[in-house]
Design a protein around this motif. Structure first.
Motif, mmCIF file in Angstrom:
data_model
loop_
_atom_site.group_PDB
_atom_site.id
_atom_site.type_symbol
_atom_site.label_atom_id
_atom_site.label_comp_id
_atom_site.label_asym_id
_atom_site.label_seq_id
_atom_site.Cartn_x
_atom_site.Cartn_y
_atom_site.Cartn_z
ATOM 1 N N MET A 1 18.447 93.573 103.269
ATOM 2 C CA MET A 1 17.916 93.399 102.345
ATOM 3 C C MET A 1 18.357 94.688 101.334
ATOM 4 O O MET A 1 18.539 95.224 101.748
ATOM 5 C CB MET A 1 16.204 93.778 103.639
ATOM 6 N N GLU A 2 17.608 93.761 99.946
ATOM 7 C CA GLU A 2 17.834 94.778 99.033
ATOM 8 C C GLU A 2 16.936 96.349 99.122
ATOM 9 O O GLU A 2 16.013 96.108 99.720
ATOM 10 C CB GLU A 2 18.211 94.017 97.551
ATOM 11 N N LYS A 3 17.824 96.944 98.545
ATOM 12 C CA LYS A 3 16.827 98.808 98.308
ATOM 13 C C LYS A 3 16.218 97.870 97.276
ATOM 14 O O LYS A 3 16.128 97.691 96.132
ATOM 15 C CB LYS A 3 17.898 99.826 98.576
ATOM 16 N N SER A 4 15.190 99.683 97.419
ATOM 17 C CA SER A 4 13.606 99.456 95.803
ATOM 18 C C SER A 4 14.929 99.961 95.103
ATOM 19 O O SER A 4 15.661 100.910 95.159
ATOM 20 C CB SER A 4 12.653 99.944 96.542
ATOM 21 N N TYR A 5 14.391 99.991 93.690
ATOM 22 C CA TYR A 5 14.720 100.369 92.791
ATOM 23 C C TYR A 5 13.812 100.528 91.682
ATOM 24 O O TYR A 5 12.752 99.742 91.178
ATOM 25 C CB TYR A 5 15.897 100.132 92.248
ATOM 26 N N LYS A 6 14.002 101.242 90.499
ATOM 27 C CA LYS A 6 12.865 101.858 89.554
ATOM 28 C C LYS A 6 13.103 101.167 88.005
ATOM 29 O O LYS A 6 14.336 100.966 87.743
ATOM 30 C CB LYS A 6 12.221 103.233 88.789
ATOM 31 N N THR A 7 12.525 100.090 88.036
ATOM 32 C CA THR A 7 12.558 99.708 86.351
ATOM 33 C C THR A 7 11.789 99.242 85.368
ATOM 34 O O THR A 7 10.886 99.604 85.602
ATOM 35 C CB THR A 7 13.090 98.378 86.385
ATOM 36 N N LEU A 8 11.885 98.989 84.239
ATOM 37 C CA LEU A 8 10.907 98.314 83.446
ATOM 38 C C LEU A 8 9.854 97.232 83.043
ATOM 39 O O LEU A 8 10.032 97.202 84.043
ATOM 40 C CB LEU A 8 10.707 98.846 81.444
ATOM 41 N N LYS A 9 8.519 97.876 83.125
ATOM 42 C CA LYS A 9 7.628 97.239 82.795
ATOM 43 C C LYS A 9 7.573 96.300 82.304
ATOM 44 O O LYS A 9 7.942 94.502 81.718
ATOM 45 C CB LYS A 9 6.103 97.123 82.950
ATOM 46 N N GLU A 10 8.225 95.994 80.919
ATOM 47 C CA GLU A 10 8.117 95.176 79.559
ATOM 48 C C GLU A 10 8.351 95.780 78.777
ATOM 49 O O GLU A 10 9.224 97.330 79.189
ATOM 50 C CB GLU A 10 6.657 95.157 79.633
ATOM 51 N N TYR A 11 9.085 95.094 77.015
ATOM 52 C CA TYR A 11 9.243 95.383 76.483
ATOM 53 C C TYR A 11 8.758 96.527 75.774
ATOM 54 O O TYR A 11 7.166 96.698 75.951
ATOM 55 C CB TYR A 11 9.835 94.377 75.182
ATOM 56 N N GLY A 12 9.266 97.803 75.428
ATOM 57 C CA GLY A 12 8.607 99.060 74.484
ATOM 58 C C GLY A 12 9.192 99.428 73.323
ATOM 59 O O GLY A 12 9.595 98.867 73.181
ATOM 60 N N GLU A 13 8.128 100.168 72.616
ATOM 61 C CA GLU A 13 8.840 100.018 71.358
ATOM 62 C C GLU A 13 7.963 101.878 70.510
ATOM 63 O O GLU A 13 6.454 101.692 70.874
ATOM 64 C CB GLU A 13 8.648 99.557 69.923
ATOM 65 N N ALA A 14 8.870 101.998 70.409
ATOM 66 C CA ALA A 14 8.004 104.046 69.238
ATOM 67 C C ALA A 14 8.443 104.167 68.368
ATOM 68 O O ALA A 14 9.627 104.049 67.717
ATOM 69 C CB ALA A 14 8.102 104.791 70.815
ATOM 70 N N SER A 15 7.754 105.433 67.792
ATOM 71 C CA SER A 15 8.572 106.122 66.434
ATOM 72 C C SER A 15 8.218 107.325 65.859
ATOM 73 O O SER A 15 7.344 107.529 66.134
ATOM 74 C CB SER A 15 7.940 105.097 65.285
ATOM 75 N N PHE A 16 8.887 108.178 65.432
ATOM 76 C CA PHE A 16 8.118 109.470 65.174
ATOM 77 C C PHE A 16 9.366 109.645 63.859
ATOM 78 O O PHE A 16 10.365 109.473 63.737
ATOM 79 C CB PHE A 16 8.469 110.016 66.137
ATOM 80 N N ILE A 17 9.006 110.695 63.240
ATOM 81 C CA ILE A 17 9.989 111.360 62.255
ATOM 82 C C ILE A 17 9.867 113.023 62.168
ATOM 83 O O ILE A 17 9.029 113.785 63.211
ATOM 84 C CB ILE A 17 8.723 111.581 61.133
ATOM 85 N N GLU A 18 11.472 112.908 62.745
ATOM 86 C CA GLU A 18 11.926 114.913 62.299
ATOM 87 C C GLU A 18 12.579 115.109 61.413
ATOM 88 O O GLU A 18 13.527 114.801 60.782
ATOM 89 C CB GLU A 18 12.801 114.330 64.399
#
Length: 216
Positions: A1-18
């Motif tokens: 049996m494979e072990k558990s792991y974490k991943t993303l739920k879905e597509y994500g997008e963000a932006s900011f100005i620096e």
């Protein structure tokens, strides 16, 4: 049996100005290097005029494949900070791309590291994190007279009843962590005085909500 792991739920997008540089970050689940590269290329095509399209991805249930790129930024100031965010969150089967449009003000090595790390954090947050865990499926056949009791007792034990099929008997499908196998069988037999037919159907990996622990 494979072990558990974490991943993303879905597509994500963000932006900011620096300091007048515009950073746009993207995140996506990916299970193969081909999928990760395809996603990367789609971002590069979308932002063909960007100054940099930096990225990192981690793949495999044991996070065995890890890649990153500074895409022209000073060495270690872009791809590695993105990769470190993925490692810190314990993520795999995940790619993050952070696009930069240079605003005319140099950020310096420290500023770049902070900016690309922030872009990765925002992209991961926008996508959400889930866990993929092993589950066992069990089929339980019972008489109609036993249904109410099993539903009540299963709720107390927090056993998940995935489906109920009504025919000449009641067929219930339970979805449980593999380590609960013996407990489930013992409880079902106890609740029905040994009059249930219990069958293991399969084992499978399922996406799980981290807050509730329930499959999605």
């Amino acid at each position: 049996m494979e072990k558990s792991y974490k991943t993303l739920k879905e597509y994500g997008e963000a932006s900011f100005i620096e300091r007048k540089s515009r950073f746009i970050s993207y995140s996506m689940p990916a299970t193969t290097e081909e999928q990760a590269i395809e996603f990367l290329n789609s971002i590069k095509k979308k932002h063909y005029d960007a100054t940099h399209n930096c990225y990192a991805y981690i793949l495999g249930e044991s996070a065995s494949i890890q890649r990153s790129s500074d895409d022209g930024e000073p060495s270690g100031t872009a791809g590695m900070p993105i990769l470190e965010i993925l490692r810190k969150e314990g993520l795999t089967n995940t790619i993050v791309v952070v696009t930069r449009y240079f605003g005319g003000i140099l950020l310096g090595a420290g500023g770049l590291i902070r900016a690309y790390a922030e872009g990765a954090k925002l992209a991961v947050s926008a996508a959400g994190i889930i866990e993929v865990r092993a589950f066992s499926f069990f089929s339980v056949h019972i008489d109609y007279s036993q249904l109410g009791k099993i539903q009540r007792e299963s709720m107390k034990k927090e056993y998940l009843i995935k489906d109920i099929l009504y025919t000449d008997m009641v067929e219930m499908t339970f979805l449980i962590p593999p380590e609960q196998k013996d407990a489930l069988i013992g409880d079902i037999n106890n609740w029905t005085n040994g009059n249930a037919v219990i069958e293991h159907i399969k084992n499978d990996m399922m996406k799980v909500d981290l807050q509730t622990g329930r499959p999605l």
